[in-house]
Design an enzyme around this catalytic site. Sequence first.
Site, PDB file in Angstrom:
ATOM      1  N   ASP A 558      -2.815   1.796  -9.648  1.00  0.00           N
ATOM      2  CA  ASP A 558      -3.748   2.873  -9.945  1.00  0.00           C
ATOM      3  C   ASP A 558      -3.173   4.062 -10.718  1.00  0.00           C
ATOM      4  O   ASP A 558      -3.555   4.333 -11.844  1.00  0.00           O
ATOM      5  CB  ASP A 558      -4.348   3.405  -8.641  1.00  0.00           C
ATOM      6  CG  ASP A 558      -5.023   2.304  -7.833  1.00  0.00           C
ATOM      7  OD1 ASP A 558      -4.852   1.134  -8.177  1.00  0.00           O
ATOM      8  OD2 ASP A 558      -5.712   2.623  -6.866  1.00  0.00           O
ATOM      9  N   GLU A 793      -0.130  -0.415   4.681  1.00  0.00           N
ATOM     10  CA  GLU A 793      -0.440  -0.583   3.262  1.00  0.00           C
ATOM     11  C   GLU A 793       0.805  -0.362   2.400  1.00  0.00           C
ATOM     12  O   GLU A 793       1.030  -1.071   1.422  1.00  0.00           O
ATOM     13  CB  GLU A 793      -1.535   0.406   2.866  1.00  0.00           C
ATOM     14  CG  GLU A 793      -1.960   0.333   1.416  1.00  0.00           C
ATOM     15  CD  GLU A 793      -2.979   1.392   1.044  1.00  0.00           C
ATOM     16  OE1 GLU A 793      -3.593   1.258  -0.023  1.00  0.00           O
ATOM     17  OE2 GLU A 793      -3.159   2.371   1.809  1.00  0.00           O
TER      18      GLU A 793
END
Length: 823
Positions: A558, A793
């Site tokens: 991202d 994560e």
Amino acid sequence: MGKARHRGPPAAGPASGAANSGPYPRQKRAPPAGDGGSGGVVSLLVWLAAGVLLSVGGYLAYQGYMERRVNTPLAAPKAADPPAADDRYWGSYRPGAYFGLKARHPRSPVTGLMWFTPAMFQGGELPLRHWCEQGDGLDRYGWLQHDGRHFGVQELVDKHIRLETTFVKRPGGEHGGDWTARIKATPKTDELNGIQVSLLYYIALDDEAGPEDALATDAAGDTLRAVHGTSEALGPFTMSFHVSSGRLQRQFYLAARAPGLHQLRETAVRGFRLVQTADQRYIGLVGEMFGAGAERTPNFVVFQAVAAAPFELEVRFESGSASAERPAPLGGQLYDLLLAKHREEFARTFERKFSLAQKGYSAEELRFAQAALSNMVGGIGYFYGSSLVQSRYNAEPVPYWPASLYTAVPSRSFFPRGFLWDEGFHNLLLSQWDMDISRDIVAHWLDLMNTEGWIPREQILGSEARSKVPTEFVVQRNSNANPPTLLLSLNAMVRRMGSHPTETDRDYLRRLWPRLRTWYAWFNDTQTGELAGSYRWRGRDPRAVNELNPKTLTSGLDDFPRASHPNADERHVDLRCWMALASSLLADIGDVIDEPAQQYRRTFDFLADPARLDALHWSEQLGAFADFGLHTDSVRLVRPPAPAPDRPGQRPPPPPPGLVRRADQQPELRFVNALGYVGLFPLLLQLLPADSPRLARLLDNMEDPRGLWTEFGLRSLAKTAPLYNRKNTEHDPPYWRGPIWININFLAVRALRFYGDTPGPHQERAKQVYDKLRHALVRNIVKEYKRTGYVWEQYNDKTGWGQGCRPFTGWSALVVLIMAETY
């Protein structure tokens, strides 16, 4: 957003010399006698008007055709077989719920668990657990064992109680057979023994249930004995409830109309009442709850057991079509025996496939690895619905065609839906556990391809999935790609087929072939750069003035630093490497199924050519491969000045909200010297020759503590990079700017193992870095699981602590393959 290349209608032909070039040459005609030429003028006007009308009609037809392409499925046979009523028909296919079962059918009824304890009340709000929510603050939850076919064992640790949810399936009949679920509630500590707990188990019809789908209650007073139902997916069935151990205090139930599957919890909350007896108060369901004039047939039925912990609730689902084959109800001792049998078989299969005990891992580490795999398997969902999509030809978003998706999810709490970028990593592990499951998942994803060859990168199918997604992320745009990581999974599958693939293998690849070719062509039509052999991710927004570096969501990385000023001159090295991998894989598959593959082999040779790769992407200053584009490192976020008033003495308008980006130096076309994951991609995807002089520099970067090395794994961006650990907006924390991500670290250890096994001048060095990195990753992920109860994560590059969302047993579960050294 970059322009995509679209093939338009055929050209009209050359501008000159065309009059007599067609099969029907024009004939010159004289005007009628006595007309004086006026008839010719009228005829000319008529012809001009007709031409205009034809042009407008042609344009509108073309526009309509282009508008429809975005939601028109590819005209090719389906890759996935329709779900059969086999041992995968029923499953825990609602990963967003703490515990829920459904069948692999577009309109399957769903079942699920809710619970609360009166001791959990805070501020007058009923703390009813249902969806996996990080805000619930559970100490831990997740599957301990789950084979994807026959059974599952899960542990959930809440503030005052521990829940163990198990289920076992038994085949039979035409609708997937029977299953039984058990929920065992025990106090979290001895001091809490006897604490009151409410367990609620429900069944609900799908939002799109047909007229033949129905539920009926068998109840007396507050006691619900059973639910009888029928549906297209399941035929006739019965679900019954049994408190099999412990001290039951009260039973209640609810039969109601829920407005949708995403509103089940809210509907249950509206159905509670306070019940006072001589010596006890209860929060219990009201029985029936239908509005005035509303349809009085329920689509949502809930059973509530109120008991003193410890106790156990048993829920039995019995299929009407399996009644003739049913030797006895699947409960009691029979359930115990079947569950024990499946657990033993799971442990044997796990060791046979991954050999962790043989490698010397402790019993605690084995339990961790089994849980990591089981959470990925237990995180497989079955979704049905339509995405919202848009192309540049559509003024508004339009629905994709209704479709099903069988897929693992990255995180049950935060991302309980399908992601194309993640799924390729998931199936590296799933394909080693159960090849049939993995093949089915890959085929389902490829069946979501439209006629252009595009697959929406995020799948938000059905009301349950839609309710968890912020509005700005719902619409998918067909100019935007995502890394084709499914090719990683297919590449691993093809390698395991070896030199003698079976006819079943070939048949599967033949079904995928037209979709893989179309997908590959779509990337080459829409994501190429200005120079031959260059590629550029579309979707970066040069107008994103509130971002320090405009995000590249389509790349999967991202906020990883790219060129500071997006434009058409950009070259993205990671996308070039993905396309090289795609070219190699299509060539290999073509050879297996006897399809022409030379063009793909030639493209791979071109994209992997060291000299061409160096010319476009090697930065000598960085000592790594790099993106290229219009870039400056001198950027910062500043508060914009307040605008001046329109007239003297007038109050000035308020300043624009938020910080905006300011470039203190003019950008120029250059390499983006941000050392990080992107610069490793030719190594990560094993495109460099074993004798490449570039390998030594990349290994230096991987071992340098100021670069990518940490004692917990490789950080995503080097400490020396200008944007290391810097926020991308006023509020967005750094995401791919320092934290350790397991998917890229997996590619790194896999590549290091490859170069360590391949003769060359860097072989021994690659082996050493491999051993260091592998042990660092395993040690830290296991340590954090023991400390926090979760796989995370990402991991902090300074402390190794888990961060981001949890549980994240999508690609972070690849630690199992790192432990097993099976890549």
